[in-house]
Design a protein around this motif. Structure first.
Motif, PDB file in Angstrom:
ATOM      1  N   SER A  86       1.244   1.955  10.407  1.00 39.17           N
ATOM      2  CA  SER A  86      -0.083   2.147  10.007  1.00 39.17           C
ATOM      3  C   SER A  86      -0.577   3.613  10.289  1.00 39.17           C
ATOM      4  O   SER A  86      -1.149   4.198   9.215  1.00 39.17           O
ATOM      5  CB  SER A  86      -1.136   1.206  10.356  1.00 39.17           C
ATOM      6  N   LEU A 116       5.245   8.931   4.698  1.00 44.18           N
ATOM      7  CA  LEU A 116       5.297   7.723   4.039  1.00 44.18           C
ATOM      8  C   LEU A 116       6.441   6.838   3.926  1.00 44.18           C
ATOM      9  O   LEU A 116       6.524   5.508   3.621  1.00 44.18           O
ATOM     10  CB  LEU A 116       4.653   7.871   2.446  1.00 44.18           C
ATOM     11  N   THR A 164       1.189   5.822   7.779  1.00 47.71           N
ATOM     12  CA  THR A 164       0.597   5.741   6.590  1.00 47.71           C
ATOM     13  C   THR A 164      -0.436   6.478   6.389  1.00 47.71           C
ATOM     14  O   THR A 164      -0.642   7.486   5.558  1.00 47.71           O
ATOM     15  CB  THR A 164       0.395   4.308   6.272  1.00 47.71           C
ATOM     16  N   GLN A 169       3.415   6.093  -1.762  1.00 43.10           N
ATOM     17  CA  GLN A 169       4.657   6.870  -1.904  1.00 43.10           C
ATOM     18  C   GLN A 169       5.105   7.276  -3.331  1.00 43.10           C
ATOM     19  O   GLN A 169       5.551   8.304  -3.584  1.00 43.10           O
ATOM     20  CB  GLN A 169       5.871   6.062  -1.371  1.00 43.10           C
ATOM     21  N   GLU A 187       0.881  -1.121   0.019  1.00 46.96           N
ATOM     22  CA  GLU A 187       0.095   0.098   0.009  1.00 46.96           C
ATOM     23  C   GLU A 187       0.873   1.281   0.016  1.00 46.96           C
ATOM     24  O   GLU A 187       0.528   2.113  -0.636  1.00 46.96           O
ATOM     25  CB  GLU A 187      -1.068  -0.091   1.242  1.00 46.96           C
ATOM     26  N   VAL A 188       2.105   1.201   0.834  1.00 45.30           N
ATOM     27  CA  VAL A 188       2.759   2.557   0.845  1.00 45.30           C
ATOM     28  C   VAL A 188       3.670   2.695  -0.266  1.00 45.30           C
ATOM     29  O   VAL A 188       3.622   3.826  -0.930  1.00 45.30           O
ATOM     30  CB  VAL A 188       3.802   2.217   2.177  1.00 45.30           C
TER      31      VAL A 188
END
Length: 175
Positions: free
Chosen positions: A96, A72, A99, A28, A23-24
């Motif tokens: 988390s 991030l 993020t 990012q 996800e990052v």
């Protein structure tokens, strides 16, 4: 049929960490491309045409982009400092949080960048309405929908429903 996965705390932390990293990476990359564009914009010939409020908006946008990038990238440095210390579940929880903060800052960066661009192109109050609509769209997609899913899960569990309820109406097999 049971609820959830059959995994140890360590396996769950590893799975959650891998999901978080994926996800990052997406967020990012988008944030870093936007920040690179913003940093380069100051060297464009038209940059000198900006009014003082537009320059301040540009500086705010760049600062938000840098803060978003920092948040991030934060999970990577966090992991590097605590790796091997048996803190994976705590690391995942902290990463988390970083993020979500990074995503919020990215939302602010995108909003400010869109405002700056639409003001330059349109130079009217229409720019504010366009950016407001985009801001609401991002909030719905990035924050309201996930919060709704959490609320719905909590509501369903209170009512004794186990498993996943469909998000759409079931189809009639006889039709």
């Amino acid at each position: 049929m049971g609820w959830g996965r059959d995994e140890t705390e360590e396996e769950r932390a590893d799975r959650r960490w891998n999901e978080l990293l994926q996800e990052v990476r997406v967020a990012q990359t988008g944030g870093q491309v936007l920040l690179a564009f913003l940093l380069g914009a100051a060297f464009a010939p038209r940059f000198e045409e900006l009014t003082t409020p537009q320059v301040y908006l540009y500086i705010l946008t760049v600062a938000l982009g840098a803060a978003s990038t920092g948040a991030l990238i934060g999970p990577v440095t966090l992991h590097r400092f605590v790796t091997g210390r048996r803190l994976k579940p705590e690391t995942v929880d902290l990463a988390s949080i970083l993020t979500v903060i990074g995503l919020f800052l990215l939302l602010c960066t995108i909003t400010c960048a869109m405002l700056l661009i639409t003001l330059l192109v349109l130079g009217s109050t229409t720019a504010y309405w366009i950016v407001l609509a985009l801001f609401v769209w991002f909030v719905l997609c990035w924050f309201a929908l996930p919060l709704y899913a959490l609320w719905r899960q909590k509501h369903d569990r209170r009512r004794g429903r186990v498993g996943r309820a469909p998000l759409t109406r079931p189809t009639d097999p006889g039709s």
